[in-house]
Design a protein around this motif. Structure first.
Motif, PDB file in Angstrom:
ATOM      1  N   ALA A 137      40.735  44.280  45.553  1.00 29.11           N
ATOM      2  CA  ALA A 137      39.780  44.279  46.660  1.00 29.11           C
ATOM      3  C   ALA A 137      38.366  43.953  46.201  1.00 29.11           C
ATOM      4  N   ASN A 138      38.097  44.178  44.906  1.00 28.11           N
ATOM      5  CA  ASN A 138      36.726  43.997  44.408  1.00 28.11           C
ATOM      6  C   ASN A 138      36.590  42.906  43.359  1.00 28.11           C
ATOM      7  N   HIS A 139      37.676  42.246  43.001  1.00 33.08           N
ATOM      8  CA  HIS A 139      37.606  41.273  41.919  1.00 33.08           C
ATOM      9  C   HIS A 139      38.290  39.969  42.307  1.00 33.08           C
ATOM     10  N   ASP A 140      37.845  38.920  41.676  1.00 32.55           N
ATOM     11  CA  ASP A 140      38.431  37.599  41.838  1.00 32.55           C
ATOM     12  C   ASP A 140      39.797  37.582  41.148  1.00 32.55           C
ATOM     13  N   THR A 141      40.814  37.130  41.857  1.00 31.48           N
ATOM     14  CA  THR A 141      42.177  37.184  41.316  1.00 31.48           C
ATOM     15  C   THR A 141      42.375  36.263  40.126  1.00 31.48           C
ATOM     16  N   LEU A 142      41.607  35.185  40.032  1.00 31.83           N
ATOM     17  CA  LEU A 142      41.801  34.217  38.939  1.00 31.83           C
ATOM     18  C   LEU A 142      41.092  34.660  37.668  1.00 31.83           C
ATOM     19  N   THR A 143      39.809  34.994  37.765  1.00 27.31           N
ATOM     20  CA  THR A 143      39.003  35.278  36.571  1.00 27.31           C
ATOM     21  C   THR A 143      38.863  36.764  36.292  1.00 27.31           C
ATOM     22  N   GLY A 144      39.179  37.628  37.270  1.00 28.38           N
ATOM     23  CA  GLY A 144      38.982  39.048  37.088  1.00 28.38           C
ATOM     24  C   GLY A 144      37.544  39.493  37.236  1.00 28.38           C
ATOM     25  N   LEU A 145      36.660  38.581  37.606  1.00 30.09           N
ATOM     26  CA  LEU A 145      35.249  38.930  37.786  1.00 30.09           C
ATOM     27  C   LEU A 145      35.030  39.577  39.162  1.00 30.09           C
ATOM     28  N   SER A 146      33.842  40.146  39.333  1.00 26.78           N
ATOM     29  CA  SER A 146      33.491  40.693  40.648  1.00 26.78           C
ATOM     30  C   SER A 146      33.531  39.587  41.694  1.00 26.78           C
ATOM     31  N   ASN A 147      34.133  39.891  42.862  1.00 25.27           N
ATOM     32  CA  ASN A 147      34.138  38.904  43.937  1.00 25.27           C
ATOM     33  C   ASN A 147      32.850  39.026  44.751  1.00 25.27           C
ATOM     34  N   ARG A 148      32.758  38.219  45.810  1.00 23.48           N
ATOM     35  CA  ARG A 148      31.521  38.203  46.594  1.00 23.48           C
ATOM     36  C   ARG A 148      31.179  39.585  47.159  1.00 23.48           C
ATOM     37  N   ALA A 149      32.178  40.283  47.708  1.00 23.27           N
ATOM     38  CA  ALA A 149      31.905  41.581  48.339  1.00 23.27           C
ATOM     39  C   ALA A 149      31.348  42.578  47.330  1.00 23.27           C
ATOM     40  N   MET A 150      32.012  42.675  46.166  1.00 30.63           N
ATOM     41  CA  MET A 150      31.574  43.637  45.173  1.00 30.63           C
ATOM     42  C   MET A 150      30.210  43.253  44.597  1.00 30.63           C
ATOM     43  N   PHE A 151      30.016  41.946  44.344  1.00 29.39           N
ATOM     44  CA  PHE A 151      28.734  41.510  43.771  1.00 29.39           C
ATOM     45  C   PHE A 151      27.589  41.777  44.751  1.00 29.39           C
ATOM     46  N   LEU A 169      30.606  32.748  30.027  1.00 33.37           N
ATOM     47  CA  LEU A 169      29.481  33.394  30.698  1.00 33.37           C
ATOM     48  C   LEU A 169      29.360  34.855  30.301  1.00 33.37           C
ATOM     49  N   LYS A 170      30.507  35.520  30.060  1.00 30.19           N
ATOM     50  CA  LYS A 170      30.460  36.923  29.647  1.00 30.19           C
ATOM     51  C   LYS A 170      29.729  37.085  28.309  1.00 30.19           C
ATOM     52  N   LEU A 171      29.836  36.070  27.434  1.00 33.02           N
ATOM     53  CA  LEU A 171      29.202  36.143  26.125  1.00 33.02           C
ATOM     54  C   LEU A 171      27.687  35.984  26.219  1.00 33.02           C
ATOM     55  N   CYS A 172      27.180  35.554  27.364  1.00 36.34           N
ATOM     56  CA  CYS A 172      25.752  35.271  27.511  1.00 36.34           C
ATOM     57  C   CYS A 172      24.973  36.438  28.118  1.00 36.34           C
ATOM     58  N   ILE A 173      25.642  37.511  28.509  1.00 35.95           N
ATOM     59  CA  ILE A 173      24.948  38.592  29.210  1.00 35.95           C
ATOM     60  C   ILE A 173      25.213  39.922  28.515  1.00 35.95           C
ATOM     61  N   ARG A 174      24.455  40.940  28.935  1.00 39.43           N
ATOM     62  CA  ARG A 174      24.613  42.283  28.379  1.00 39.43           C
ATOM     63  C   ARG A 174      25.707  43.045  29.141  1.00 39.43           C
ATOM     64  N   GLU A 175      26.048  44.221  28.598  1.00 37.79           N
ATOM     65  CA  GLU A 175      27.086  45.031  29.228  1.00 37.79           C
ATOM     66  C   GLU A 175      26.639  45.576  30.584  1.00 37.79           C
ATOM     67  N   ASN A 176      25.327  45.852  30.717  1.00 37.03           N
ATOM     68  CA  ASN A 176      24.857  46.410  31.981  1.00 37.03           C
ATOM     69  C   ASN A 176      24.575  45.350  33.037  1.00 37.03           C
ATOM     70  N   ASP A 177      24.717  44.052  32.688  1.00 35.56           N
ATOM     71  CA  ASP A 177      24.578  42.973  33.660  1.00 35.56           C
ATOM     72  C   ASP A 177      25.895  42.774  34.399  1.00 35.56           C
ATOM     73  N   THR A 178      25.810  42.096  35.530  1.00 36.52           N
ATOM     74  CA  THR A 178      27.001  41.883  36.367  1.00 36.52           C
ATOM     75  C   THR A 178      27.239  40.391  36.531  1.00 36.52           C
ATOM     76  N   LEU A 179      28.483  39.976  36.252  1.00 39.25           N
ATOM     77  CA  LEU A 179      28.905  38.580  36.417  1.00 39.25           C
ATOM     78  C   LEU A 179      29.938  38.524  37.533  1.00 39.25           C
ATOM     79  N   GLY A 180      29.759  37.588  38.461  1.00 39.36           N
ATOM     80  CA  GLY A 180      30.696  37.464  39.576  1.00 39.36           C
ATOM     81  C   GLY A 180      30.993  36.021  39.912  1.00 39.36           C
ATOM     82  N   ARG A 181      32.119  35.818  40.594  1.00 39.79           N
ATOM     83  CA  ARG A 181      32.491  34.484  41.111  1.00 39.79           C
ATOM     84  C   ARG A 181      32.568  34.602  42.624  1.00 39.79           C
ATOM     85  N   ILE A 182      31.732  33.818  43.323  1.00 38.96           N
ATOM     86  CA  ILE A 182      31.641  33.954  44.785  1.00 38.96           C
ATOM     87  C   ILE A 182      32.148  32.719  45.505  1.00 38.96           C
ATOM     88  N   GLY A 183      32.595  31.708  44.757  1.00 38.25           N
ATOM     89  CA  GLY A 183      33.108  30.501  45.402  1.00 38.25           C
ATOM     90  C   GLY A 183      33.998  29.746  44.447  1.00 38.25           C
TER      91      GLY A 183
END
Length: 874
Positions: A450-464, A516-530
């Protein structure tokens, strides 16, 4: 002589007395007339609330006016300011008929404007006209003579807010009846009162319209609220049913009661008058029916060997099925079901049939089936989805029920065999642990999905967006804290999908998310919205430079080559950056600002980043201004048409024309069709452009006919937006019906990608458009590689290949694919057009494959109507 003096004084006094009497009579007459006038005006004031129609109102005005004036010949002319036309709501004349009986409805206004009525409207002053003045106005060409000659004509303007909105007219044909200045003053006063009444009626009508509009808005809001309440109730009922199913699996009831309760729970969600559950045995050799209910009260089928029945068919396919009676009969005719056991075929009276496989112990161990025997109960796709979702819980309940029954059986055997009891308990514990673990995994997976993109496992639009909203709220409370939002759009993603396929496109997105995960910190949030759009929320940054450093790391990481389909492929990205600056910032506004900055980065040449600032605001303003200019250009008919010839590749003969719109912008110069449609798509004006094109082609029909080219087929690229709603499809059909061209020479090309994304609406719309005898075709064919089977059930006459094929003729795979497209089109008797031919080599290669019709810069540029005469046509 002195005796005569008293006589003369008496005579003088008598004359003075008579003059006084005459003056008193005159004053009495004036007072009487004033009293009658006052009563008449009071009566007029009450008319607005009493009369039911305009004609009745003016009839009462005439009756009242006739008390004071000779008004046997009287009419009222009113001006419609929106259409600038005159209407005659009341007309009474001794000699002339009503204007609508003399002139056609279209010319009444024109005629009245040219006469004395129009003269009063133009001057805004009262006019008392006799024959002499009438002749002078005719001589001065101020008016035209209308109607029978009269002795005198008197007209006064009706004004509202200092604007003339109509004329009151009386006239006399008898020389015994003449109008005075007092009559003019009286008629002017009456017209003033009428204007007040008209203005009040107008205000009353506007108030009624406002009330009606507000009532309509409230009705719409009520319907929307009612729909939300129904959806909420449906969701609550579904949740309640799932809880009941879960409770059933743990309840201590017998098997028949268990299945009856399951049927009762399902009945609360969907009508299931005909329902049964089929289960396979452990060896998957026998099928039984532990629950069976039918409206026809037929007996429960006996257990049987696995055969080729309809129930076995859904178990073998391992997916939910919604079948119509025709589908079932097709399966029977093809021999897929009941070919070996025709005696089991009882599907003749079934109208619709739904079968859902039941996964028990991670294997298909049965099926849940419902069916209807009447057309009044029709199941939809959403019923199939709902039943599929519920079936998972039913399967879990059956699984637990079977486990419970197995446990009971084990307990009975434990009394005789301690060892077997120990083993059974161990197995039972394993089952329970597996069940608990499976349930936990399912719950965790549901929350995660419900909160993650099924392909990449990243936060989806709703969660982000939820996390972005929390960041905005945090900075409102802690004003010194800052964060940044990065909007990333990947380059060449569509090319990867088109050339390497969607599987490699998915691998590309997964690899991109890892980088993209390698470019950010642990407390940052990466998401895929499209599709190829990623976003990064940089939490608690110190300065703008922090966000810029992350953006540079992202661009560097995306620039590294990707290994896809055993070859190296380079991509890149464009980044828009937005910061929280204002109290009014919201998650939506920040995402919009970052998106706008990203588009600016793409416009700057891709592979870079842009920070949203005042300049970006100005760019947004320019986009809004460009949208308004485009709307004005459409409404002012400022767009022009050019034509691209479709030629025979062998002879060069022009076979058809593709009309293309372009725009001579005052500051941007010539905007061609591709860029024009991009602007229109961004502004949601694609449908308006298509309608404009159809209307403009009617205007150019005469020009094409002068060049003897009106017989050539026209290839029109139409947006799929027309097919999403019934009113859009209706508008398109109406414009096609109004076309001056023979509809059999009109080809409508719809984009293949739009067909794939909205198949149902396209199929319905194609069926409707086929009734107009137009030719239907797909453009950009091969861009998304739709299944060839989709061409067999569409009423298509042709295909236009995607222009990218002409650019990849050096690829052996593309050449094979082109051969496949050509052979498939031949088999289906479809006309194929090649697009994007720019060189003679490409033309020769296409001819070698077998293509005969094409278009592109290598065959001829777009030309205007004046140049069409140079074409050599068939």
């Amino acid at each position: 002589m002195f005796r005569d003096e008293p006589t003369r004084d008496s005579h003088r006094e008598s004359e003075l007395m008579q003059k006084r009497i005459a003056r008193l009579k005159s004053l009495a007459l004036k007072y009487k007339r004033a009293e009658v006038t006052q009563n008449m005006l009071l009566e007029l004031s009450n008319l607005a609330a009493e009369v039911n129609s305009p004609s009745e109102f003016y009839s009462q005005v005439h009756r009242s006016l006739s008390i004071l004036l000779p008004a046997d010949n009287f009419f009222v002319a009113l001006l419609d300011p929106q259409h600038n036309v005159l209407e005659v709501p009341f007309f009474l004349d001794e000699k002339d008929d009503h204007p609508i009986e003399i002139f056609s409805k279209e010319f009444i206004s024109e005629k009245l404007f040219s006469g004395l009525t129009g003269y009063v409207l133009k001057t805004g002053k009262s006019l008392l006209c006799d024959q002499e003045k009438f002749d002078q106005l005719i001589l001065d060409k101020q008016i035209e003579s209308l109607g029978a000659p009269c002795h005198q004509w008197l007209g006064t303007p009706i004004k509202i807010n200092h604007s003339v909105v109509g004329v009151l007219v009386i006239q006399s044909y008898s020389t015994n009846i003449s109008f005075t200045d007092m009559d003019i003053e009286l008629l002017s006063f009456v017209s003033h009162q009428i204007s007040n009444i008209m203005e009040r009626l107008q205000h009353q009508e506007q108030l009624e319209q406002a009330i009606k509009q507000r009532t309509k808005e409230l009705s719409v809001a009520y319907d929307k609220l009612k729909q939300e309440v129904n959806e909420r109730r449906r969701a609550e009922q579904l949740q309640k049913s799932l809880f009941e199913i879960a409770d059933l699996s743990t309840s201590n009831i017998d098997t028949q009661t268990f299945y009856s309760e399951l049927h009762r729970v399902i009945s609360h969600l969907i009508p299931v008058s005909n329902c049964y559950i089929a289960l396979l045995n452990e060896q998957r050799s026998m099928i039984s029916f532990p629950f069976y209910v039918s409206q026809a009260e037929t007996p429960t089928p006996n257990s049987r060997q696995i055969c080729d029945g309809l129930t076995e068919y859904v178990i073998k396919n391992r997916r939910p099925l919604l079948l119509q009676n025709s589908d079932i009969q097709s399966l029977v005719d093809s021999g897929e079901i009941y070919s070996k056991t025709p005696e089991l075929n009882n599907t003749k009276d079934i109208y619709q049939w739904i079968g859902i496989p039941l996964f028990i112990h991670e294997q298909v161990r049965g099926a849940l089936t419902i069916y209807s025997t009447s057309k009044t109960r029709r199941y939809q796709e959403n019923d199939l989805d709902l039943l599929t979702f519920v079936s998972q819980h039913i399967a879990n309940a059956i699984e637990r029920k079977l486990s419970a029954e197995s446990l009971i059986s084990s307990y009975e055997q434990l009394e005789d065999k301690v060892l077997e009891r120990t083993q059974a308990l161990a197995l039972l514990n394993q089952d329970l642990e597996k069940e608990i673990a499976q349930r936990r995994r399912m719950e965790q997976q549901l929350v995660h999905d419900a909160n993650h993109d099924t392909l990449t496992g990243l936060s989806n639009r709703a969660m982000f967006m939820e996390k972005l909203s929390q960041a905005v709220k945090h900075t409102r409370r802690h004003r010194l804290d800052r964060f940044a939002l990065l909007f990333i759009d990947l380059d060449r993603f569509k090319l990867i999908n088109d050339t390497l396929g969607h599987l490699e496109g998915d691998r590309f997105l997964i690899e991109t998310s890892k980088r993209l995960k390698l470019c950010i910190r642990e407390n940052d949030t990466l998401g895929r919205i499209g599709g190829d759009e990623f976003v990064i929320l940089l939490d608690k940054i110190n300065s703008t430079q922090d966000a810029e450093e992350v953006a540079e790391r992202v661009l560097l990481g995306l620039s590294e080559p990707y290994k896809l389909a055993s070859q190296h492929f380079k991509s890149g990205g464009s980044i828009g950056i937005a910061f929280n600056h204002h109290k009014s910032d919201t998650s939506e506004s920040l995402l919009r600002d970052a998106d706008a900055a990203m588009y600016q980065a793409k416009a700057n040449g891709k592979g870079c980043y842009v920070i949203f600032d005042d300049k970006s605001h100005k760019q947004l303003d320019k986009d809004i201004e460009l949208e308004q200019e485009l709307r004005n250009a459409i409404s002012n008919n400022s767009l022009l048409i050019s034509y691209l010839p479709i030629q025979n590749l062998s002879t060069g003969e022009t076979l058809a024309l593709e009309p293309r719109l372009y725009w001579n912008h005052p500051s941007l110069g010539k905007i061609k069709q591709a860029k024009l449609f991009n602007i229109a798509e961004h502004c949601n004006l694609t449908k308006e452009l298509d309608i404009f094109l159809l209307e403009s082609l009617n205007n150019e029909y005469s020009g094409l006919r002068e060049k003897t080219l009106e017989h050539l087929p026209l290839h029109l690229n139409i947006s799929g937006q027309h097919l999403k709603h019934k009113h859009g499809l209706r508008q398109l059909k109406n414009k096609l019906k109004q076309s001056h061209f023979n509809r059999q020479q009109i080809w409508l090309f719809f984009d293949e990608q739009g067909f794939i994304f909205d198949t149902d609406n396209h199929i319905y719309a194609f069926e409707q458009l086929t009734k107009l005898d137009v030719n239907l075709a797909l453009s950009g064919y091969g861009s998304v590689h739709s299944a060839l089977s989709s061409l067999t059930f569409l009423p298509l006459q042709g295909l236009k290949l995607d222009p990218s094929y002409a650019c990849h003729l050096d690829s052996e795979q593309h050449t094979k694919l082109l051969n496949a497209h050509f052979l498939a089109a031949q088999a289906l008797e479809l006309s194929v057009f090649v697009d994007g031919i720019s060189t003679s080599n490409q033309k020769a290669a296409m001819q070698k494959i077998g293509f005969e019709q094409g278009q592109g810069q290598g065959l001829g540029d777009v030309i205007s109507l004046g140049e069409l005469s140079e074409l050599v046509c068939a």
